[in-house]
Design a protein around this motif. Structure first.
Motif, PDB file in Angstrom:
ATOM      1  N   UNK A 189      61.576 120.080  38.559  1.00  0.00           N
ATOM      2  CA  UNK A 189      60.603 120.785  39.406  1.00  0.00           C
ATOM      3  C   UNK A 189      61.246 121.264  40.708  1.00  0.00           C
ATOM      4  N   UNK A 190      62.376 121.932  40.553  1.00  0.00           N
ATOM      5  CA  UNK A 190      63.050 122.533  41.696  1.00  0.00           C
ATOM      6  C   UNK A 190      64.034 121.625  42.397  1.00  0.00           C
ATOM      7  N   UNK A 191      64.151 120.371  41.966  1.00  0.00           N
ATOM      8  CA  UNK A 191      65.072 119.429  42.602  1.00  0.00           C
ATOM      9  C   UNK A 191      66.046 118.895  41.564  1.00  0.00           C
ATOM     10  N   UNK A 192      67.159 118.359  42.048  1.00  0.00           N
ATOM     11  CA  UNK A 192      68.136 117.817  41.110  1.00  0.00           C
ATOM     12  C   UNK A 192      67.594 116.536  40.480  1.00  0.00           C
ATOM     13  N   UNK A 193      68.106 116.254  39.299  1.00  0.00           N
ATOM     14  CA  UNK A 193      67.725 115.017  38.623  1.00  0.00           C
ATOM     15  C   UNK A 193      68.422 113.835  39.288  1.00  0.00           C
TER      16      UNK A 193
ATOM     17  N   UNK B 297      73.520 106.213  28.608  1.00  0.00           N
ATOM     18  CA  UNK B 297      72.989 105.560  29.796  1.00  0.00           C
ATOM     19  C   UNK B 297      72.304 106.554  30.732  1.00  0.00           C
ATOM     20  N   UNK B 298      71.508 106.031  31.634  1.00  0.00           N
ATOM     21  CA  UNK B 298      70.720 106.908  32.508  1.00  0.00           C
ATOM     22  C   UNK B 298      71.597 107.750  33.430  1.00  0.00           C
TER      23      UNK B 298
ATOM     24  N   UNK C 255      64.384 109.178  38.686  1.00  0.00           N
ATOM     25  CA  UNK C 255      63.435 110.033  37.973  1.00  0.00           C
ATOM     26  C   UNK C 255      63.511 109.799  36.466  1.00  0.00           C
ATOM     27  N   UNK C 256      64.720 109.673  35.964  1.00  0.00           N
ATOM     28  CA  UNK C 256      64.880 109.401  34.540  1.00  0.00           C
ATOM     29  C   UNK C 256      64.306 108.023  34.201  1.00  0.00           C
TER      30      UNK C 256
END
Length: 276
Positions: free
Chosen positions: A231-235, A216-217, A239-240
């Motif tokens: 890109x420098x930030x947490x997931x 799951x996501x 976003x997923x």
């Protein structure tokens, strides 16, 4: 040598306002330093005392949603300082909307202030006010025409497979080609090897295989945050989800499409030639 300013009521005090909407415009003759230099010279010739200089960079004048502009008009319209005028390089630096121009001219008049353009010499007579509003209508028309031309250029650019200047989707990077465009070499999207590997892993985890069940996501996000950053930030789940639902990862890169949910264009962001 400039005359020292005093607090005499005979000295008309003004504020300056400068604006550019794009990086390309800032590189041309409407740069912020150039606007300010011309306005300072104008004020010196007329004996105006400059209280403050307000600057908005990367802001369109088709609406009044500009931080420095709003701060300036609140100060002037308060009527507490008896400010003679707002000085601009041209009326289009303050407004590209004729309705906003008319409203603010009325409000400025109520507190005894003016909008002065150093390149468009207009007096305070009824004819002068008419001419000012005429300039506003012309600026609004030019802005609308520029917007149409930019839209057509961007659509043609996308049709030919070139990137329109916004931030590339995750997994891709923009690379210059040998084709010359209006603002320089045109760009195309190519795989960013490091990011593309993460995208492939996301799809593999989500779809699963004969060795492991689909993930799951939320679990994918937890897994990714132990390995890398976005890109420098947490997931995050959003976003997923965006990656899993974006058609760009199936080879279809849409430009100007409308989403069924919001009816907003699925633009990848403004190009460098956005309207002023």
């Amino acid at each position: 040598m400039k005359k020292a300013l005093d607090s005499s009521p005979l000295v008309p005090f003004v504020v300056l306002y400068a604006r550019v909407s794009t990086e390309r415009q800032a590189m041309k003759d409407l740069s912020i330093p150039d606007q300010l230099r011309r306005m300072r010279d104008y004020c010196e010739r007329r004996g105006y005392g400059i209280l403050t200089e307000y600057v908005d960079e990367g802001r369109t004048a088709t609406d009044d949603n500009r931080p420095a502009f709003q701060q300036m008009v609140r100060r002037v319209l308060s009527g507490e300082e008896n400010i003679h005028a707002i000085v601009v390089h041209s009326f289009s630096r303050a407004f590209r909307n004729a309705t906003d121009l008319a409203v603010y001219l009325r409000d400025l008049t109520k507190v005894g202030a003016r909008l002065v353009s150093v390149t468009q010499d207009v007096d305070e007579s009824p004819i002068g006010r008419f001419v000012t509003l005429f300039y506003g209508l012309v600026d609004e028309m030019n802005s609308a025409e520029n917007s149409k031309h930019v839209k057509r250029a961007r659509e043609e650019n996308a049709r030919r497979g070139f990137h329109n200047g916004s931030k590339p989707p995750f997994g891709y990077k923009a690379v210059e080609t040998k084709t010359i465009g209006h603002t320089g070499y045109r760009k195309v999207l190519v795989e960013d090897e490091a990011e593309a590997a993460i995208v492939r892993e996301i799809f593999n985890l989500y779809e699963g295989d004969e060795r492991r069940a689909p993930m799951g996501m939320k679990r994918i996000v937890e897994y990714l945050n132990t390995k890398s950053l976005y890109r420098g930030q947490i997931w995050r789940v959003q976003r997923v989800q965006q990656i899993l639902s974006d058609s760009v990862y199936t080879g279809v890169y849409e430009f100007g499409a409308r989403t069924a949910r919001t009816q907003h264009k699925a633009d990848r962001g403004p190009s460098e030639d956005s309207h002023d």
